[in-house]
Design a protein around this motif. Structure first.
Motif, short mmCIF file in Angstrom:
data_model
loop_
_atom_site.label_atom_id
_atom_site.label_comp_id
_atom_site.label_asym_id
_atom_site.label_seq_id
_atom_site.Cartn_x
_atom_site.Cartn_y
_atom_site.Cartn_z
N LYS A 54 0.84 -1.19 0.00
CA LYS A 54 0.00 0.00 0.00
C LYS A 54 0.88 1.25 0.00
CE LYS A 54 -3.67 2.21 2.61
NZ LYS A 54 -4.41 2.23 3.86
N GLN A 55 0.46 2.24 -0.76
CA GLN A 55 1.21 3.49 -0.88
C GLN A 55 1.36 4.17 0.48
OE1 GLN A 55 -0.08 6.00 -4.06
NE2 GLN A 55 1.12 7.74 -3.36
N GLU A 56 2.59 4.62 0.77
CA GLU A 56 2.95 5.36 1.99
C GLU A 56 2.40 4.70 3.25
OE1 GLU A 56 2.18 9.57 1.50
OE2 GLU A 56 3.71 9.71 -0.07
N SER A 57 2.63 3.40 3.39
CA SER A 57 2.10 2.65 4.53
C SER A 57 3.17 2.14 5.48
CB SER A 57 1.29 1.45 4.03
OG SER A 57 2.12 0.59 3.27
N LEU A 58 4.45 2.27 5.12
CA LEU A 58 5.52 1.65 5.91
C LEU A 58 6.55 2.68 6.36
CD1 LEU A 58 5.97 -1.41 3.56
CD2 LEU A 58 4.93 -1.45 5.85
N ASP A 59 7.04 2.47 7.59
CA ASP A 59 8.09 3.34 8.12
C ASP A 59 9.47 2.90 7.66
OD1 ASP A 59 6.52 5.18 9.87
OD2 ASP A 59 5.89 3.26 10.71
N ALA A 60 9.60 1.63 7.33
CA ALA A 60 10.87 1.12 6.82
C ALA A 60 10.63 -0.16 6.04
CB ALA A 60 11.85 0.86 7.96
N ILE A 61 11.54 -0.43 5.12
CA ILE A 61 11.55 -1.68 4.38
C ILE A 61 12.96 -2.23 4.46
CG2 ILE A 61 11.29 -2.78 2.12
CD1 ILE A 61 9.21 -0.58 1.46
N ILE A 62 13.05 -3.50 4.84
CA ILE A 62 14.33 -4.18 4.98
C ILE A 62 14.40 -5.25 3.90
CG2 ILE A 62 15.83 -5.47 6.55
CD1 ILE A 62 14.90 -2.57 7.49
N ASN A 63 15.47 -5.21 3.12
CA ASN A 63 15.64 -6.17 2.03
C ASN A 63 17.08 -6.70 2.10
OD1 ASN A 63 15.27 -7.63 -0.31
ND2 ASN A 63 15.56 -5.88 -1.66
N ILE A 64 17.25 -7.85 2.76
CA ILE A 64 18.57 -8.43 2.97
C ILE A 64 18.67 -9.76 2.20
CG2 ILE A 64 20.23 -9.29 4.67
CD1 ILE A 64 19.61 -6.31 5.09
N ASN A 65 19.70 -9.89 1.38
CA ASN A 65 20.00 -11.13 0.64
C ASN A 65 18.90 -11.56 -0.31
OD1 ASN A 65 22.39 -11.19 2.02
ND2 ASN A 65 21.81 -12.85 3.39
N PHE A 66 18.13 -10.64 -0.80
CA PHE A 66 17.08 -10.95 -1.77
C PHE A 66 17.17 -9.88 -2.85
CE2 PHE A 66 12.72 -10.46 -3.41
CZ PHE A 66 12.49 -11.76 -3.84
N LEU A 67 17.11 -10.30 -4.11
CA LEU A 67 17.21 -9.33 -5.19
C LEU A 67 16.13 -9.56 -6.23
CD1 LEU A 67 18.66 -6.93 -6.44
CD2 LEU A 67 20.25 -8.54 -7.54
N ASP A 68 15.17 -8.67 -6.22
CA ASP A 68 14.17 -8.57 -7.28
C ASP A 68 14.15 -7.09 -7.66
OD1 ASP A 68 11.96 -8.26 -8.92
OD2 ASP A 68 10.70 -9.62 -7.75
N ARG A 69 14.87 -6.76 -8.69
CA ARG A 69 15.06 -5.36 -9.08
C ARG A 69 13.74 -4.62 -9.29
NH1 ARG A 69 19.17 -8.55 -10.87
NH2 ARG A 69 21.27 -7.69 -10.74
N ALA A 70 12.72 -5.32 -9.75
CA ALA A 70 11.42 -4.69 -10.02
C ALA A 70 10.74 -4.19 -8.76
CB ALA A 70 10.51 -5.67 -10.76
N LEU A 71 11.08 -4.74 -7.61
CA LEU A 71 10.42 -4.33 -6.36
C LEU A 71 10.86 -2.96 -5.86
CD1 LEU A 71 10.38 -7.66 -4.30
CD2 LEU A 71 8.44 -6.47 -5.34
N PHE A 72 12.01 -2.48 -6.27
CA PHE A 72 12.54 -1.24 -5.68
C PHE A 72 11.65 -0.03 -5.94
CE2 PHE A 72 16.06 -3.91 -4.86
CZ PHE A 72 16.70 -3.35 -3.77
#
Length: 192
Positions: free
Chosen positions: A96-114
């Motif tokens: 959801k748009q503007e719903s999170l205070d932080a996003i953690i992305n460790i050891n996972f790579l899906d370039r489209a998600l950024f």
């Protein structure tokens, strides 16, 4: 995600310990708002989610392995931590748009998600991402170029956010292992 791939990942997580949180994330936890809501992407058994929850951060941990999410749920319950494990495929998981205070992305790579990450962060929210660079193939897993970053690529993926910290190179761990990694902390501008 196909059924055989689900089974492979469930088997990989079955009976394994939670593990230690990624050192880079531990170092960056103070940059996350206490009491905020954080998304832990491809959370696995929850080593990073639990570290954040212990710092009074509410965590939504997403992974497609039911086995991993069950292990996380048991561990969080035992410590009375606020963690919501969610079994979902990230390809179809709606942010959801503007719903999170932080996003953690460790050891996972899906370039489209950024691009989705940027949209889902609240103003002032932070993206903390770290994964392997293409030099990692010389040391071992992963070797597939689809899951390895080029030089400066992680910084490019975080474009549109304000880069607070970026590093890239060989990382040595306490257990003697080494890995080529890129790490970024990037914040969404606050509305004026």
């Amino acid at each position: 995600m196909s059924e055989p791939e689900h089974a492979k990942w469930d088997e990989r997580h079955r009976g394994q310990p939670i593990g230690e949180p990624e050192p880079f994330l531990v170092e960056m936890i103070p940059r996350i708002r206490r009491g905020g809501i954080v998304l832990d992407v491809a959370a696995g058994r929850g080593r990073n989610a639990l570290a954040m929850a212990r710092a009074e951060i509410r965590v939504v941990a997403v992974d497609f392995s039911e086995t991993a999410m069950h292990a996380l749920a048991v561990a969080a319950r035992a410590e009375h931590l606020v963690v919501w494990p969610v079994v979902a495929n990230l390809d179809s998981f709606h942010l959801k748009q503007e719903s999170l205070d932080a996003i953690i992305n460790i050891n996972f790579l899906d370039r489209a998600l950024f691009a989705e990450f940027s949209r889902a962060l609240r103003p002032g929210g932070v993206l903390i991402a770290e994964t392997f660079t293409n030099e990692q193939a010389s040391l071992g897993h992963p070797k597939d170029p689809r899951f390895l970053l080029g030089h400066g690529e992680l910084k490019e993926l975080a474009a549109g956010l304000e880069i607070e910290q970026y590093r890239e190179g060989l990382v040595s761990y306490r257990d003697g292992t080494r890995a080529f990694r890129a790490s970024v902390v990037a914040r969404k501008k606050k509305s004026s």
